[in-house]
Design a protein around this motif. Sequence first.
Motif: not given
Lengths: 320, 294
Positions: A232-233, A253, A256-258, A268, A273, B270, B272, B274-275
């Motif tokens: 993600a980073q 995005r 990982l997000k959808s 995922l 978490s 993270n 995510d 976006d973070i």
Amino acid sequence: MSDKAPNENVIEVEDLRVDFPTEHGLVHAVAGVSFSVKRGRVLAIVGESGSGKSVTAFSILRLIQPPGYIAGGSIKLFSQKEPPIDITSLKEDDDLLYHLRGGLVSMIFQEPMTALCPVYTVGNQICEAIHLHKDVTKKEAERIAVDMLDRVGIPKPEIRLRQYPHEFSGGMRQRVVVAMALVCMPEVLIADEPTTALDVTIQAQVLTLIKDLRKELGGSVIFITHDIGVVAQIADDVIVMNQGKILESGSVRQVLKSPVHPYTRGLLAAIPSLSQRGSRLPTIDSIPGARDIDLTVPLHTLSDGRRVALPTEKIPATTT
Amino acid sequence: MTASDTKPLLRVQNLCKFFPVHAKGIRRKVIDEVRAVDHVTFDIQPGETLGLVGESGSGKTTCARTILRALSPTAGRVHFQSEDGEVELSSLSEHALKPLRQQMQMIFQDPFSSLNPRMTVGGIVEEPLLIHGIGTPAERREKAADILRKVDLLPEHRERYPHAFSGGQRQRIGIARALILRPRFIVCDEAVSALDVSVQAQVINLLMDLQEEFHLTYLFVAHDLGVVRHICDRIAVMRNGKLVEMKKTEELFSNPEHPYTQRLLSAIPNPDPDIPLRPILEASEEEELAEAKL
Ligand SMILES: Nc1ncnc2c1ncn2[C@@H]1O[C@H](COP(=O)(O)OP(=O)(O)OP(=O)(O)O)[C@@H](O)[C@H]1O
Ligand SMILES: Nc1ncnc2c1ncn2[C@@H]1O[C@H](COP(=O)(O)OP(=O)(O)OP(=O)(O)O)[C@@H](O)[C@H]1O
Ligand SMILES: [Mg+2]
Ligand SMILES: [Mg+2]
């Protein structure tokens, strides 16, 4: 050179297949994989152990260990300094292959000790890598080496340069390997789990360094990892592999997000978490449909550009 | 409930492990020492999981190994609630330690070098039983098959050698070997660091299931703070051989007090996109000061 690369891709892999003959028959470690690496971007390859990530990476450098071999497909490199190179058709003794391995593409290996020679000082080894690619004086090479060791977070680099690999801790050795790969200023950096052995503060430092250098040099990165946080980073694009195939690919995005493929969702969900603290973690097998992988289904390109290996009727309407 | 039930399973008091630094030359005079573990004190309750985190070289592995007497301590005490009452480990002879070693096991950091390459997986997993003279050959084989199933390896894997396995599989072999003696205290040194998320989740679930089933107590050494946060009840943060902060997991994450802890937490990527990662890369003045005071 005047003829500039014809497209925005630095690497194009088409239907790559890699086989390993074993006593139980042929293992299709990579079974028809197509993807491209865009110039100046970071592509992450994720997937379980044994899914073919490292073998895919090794193929790009033509480093598949016999009896394994590239059984089909093509890999092309569009360098900014060279005419396009058809990597899969290069002869083993072709000069281009040396050029490719040492200068155009460099790799950080999963097991750092294999990349360091125990009988030479760390400084010797980094300086040698610098001399291979740059016409600089000994002094200048040492200055670059000190600077790079400093940037990967090795304290007192002037002193550390004179030490041997065994005098470094595991994490420090890995940082030396990262430094060595980066001093070559490659057009493509392949990093195979380069931060798995590092603690988070050093990992953050190495990730920042790779990002910075990419901006500075405009090179591309193929980043193999199982840490989704790291993906993600650092990544712009992501490929999800399983059993030698790509199941899903797209921007970081999108994936990982959808995620669209149930397998990706499983992958995922398995990340520890905050919300699940102390509870049993979902494993991939516990996500409905995640293991119903039909490897014969080809990748579909959806309207938003991502690719997913699902039959059309199983692709949610919202994403098509 | 008897009094001994509420006693800590492990009490570590002022534990120290210093390594000598030798001069070059034949006499190898000792010129300095590395304070790998420097007056470390903590308790672990039965059934608890204590996380031990900190940067590379901070002394986590040395601390764990010194507790288990794989290294002899320079100073300090380690009280362990054994099946037959409390013992003080740091002063025991090797002979007196042997029966206790069944009750304390370690799962190692490095799945590549901790398995004997010339033994089959079955042999590796059974070996602890053999060393402690437990069971008949048939019983040992049965137990090994059982535990291999628990870590999700197939029975036919028994006859293979470690090199034929992936990193993740090798780590599970190491776990099977540690578990076969049914210890009460287990040190996991980066036990899941080399595993991909799917296997990692399985192994974490396995460790938690086994903890419930056998009331195990864990000292969980790791650099993946996501994992630590998931399974640990409390977390101890180590820096330069010293514990700088120790708290309940939620409290540590919501209210890290030591600057080093803050720096450590800021470096966790993270999942995510976006973070963005905003690591504090340099030690702050405040942190340097805190360090100097220790
Ligand atoms: N030398 C070899 N001989 C036989 N099979 C091999 C060999 N090297 C790799 N393979 C097989 O190829 C497949 C892909 O392996 P690869 O190393 O690419 O996995 P990976 O995705 O990098 O996994 P990890 O996350 O564990 O590094 C595996 O099933 C592996 O068993
Ligand atoms: N046998 C030894 N001889 C001398 N020094 C040692 C020895 N073992 C460890 N050290 C030193 O002790 C310190 C702590 O090392 P240790 O392996 O405990 O760190 P760690 O916190 O486990 O690090 P990592 O996260 O990299 O595993 C380091 O400075 C190391 O160089
Ligand atoms: Mg690999
Ligand atoms: Mg360690």
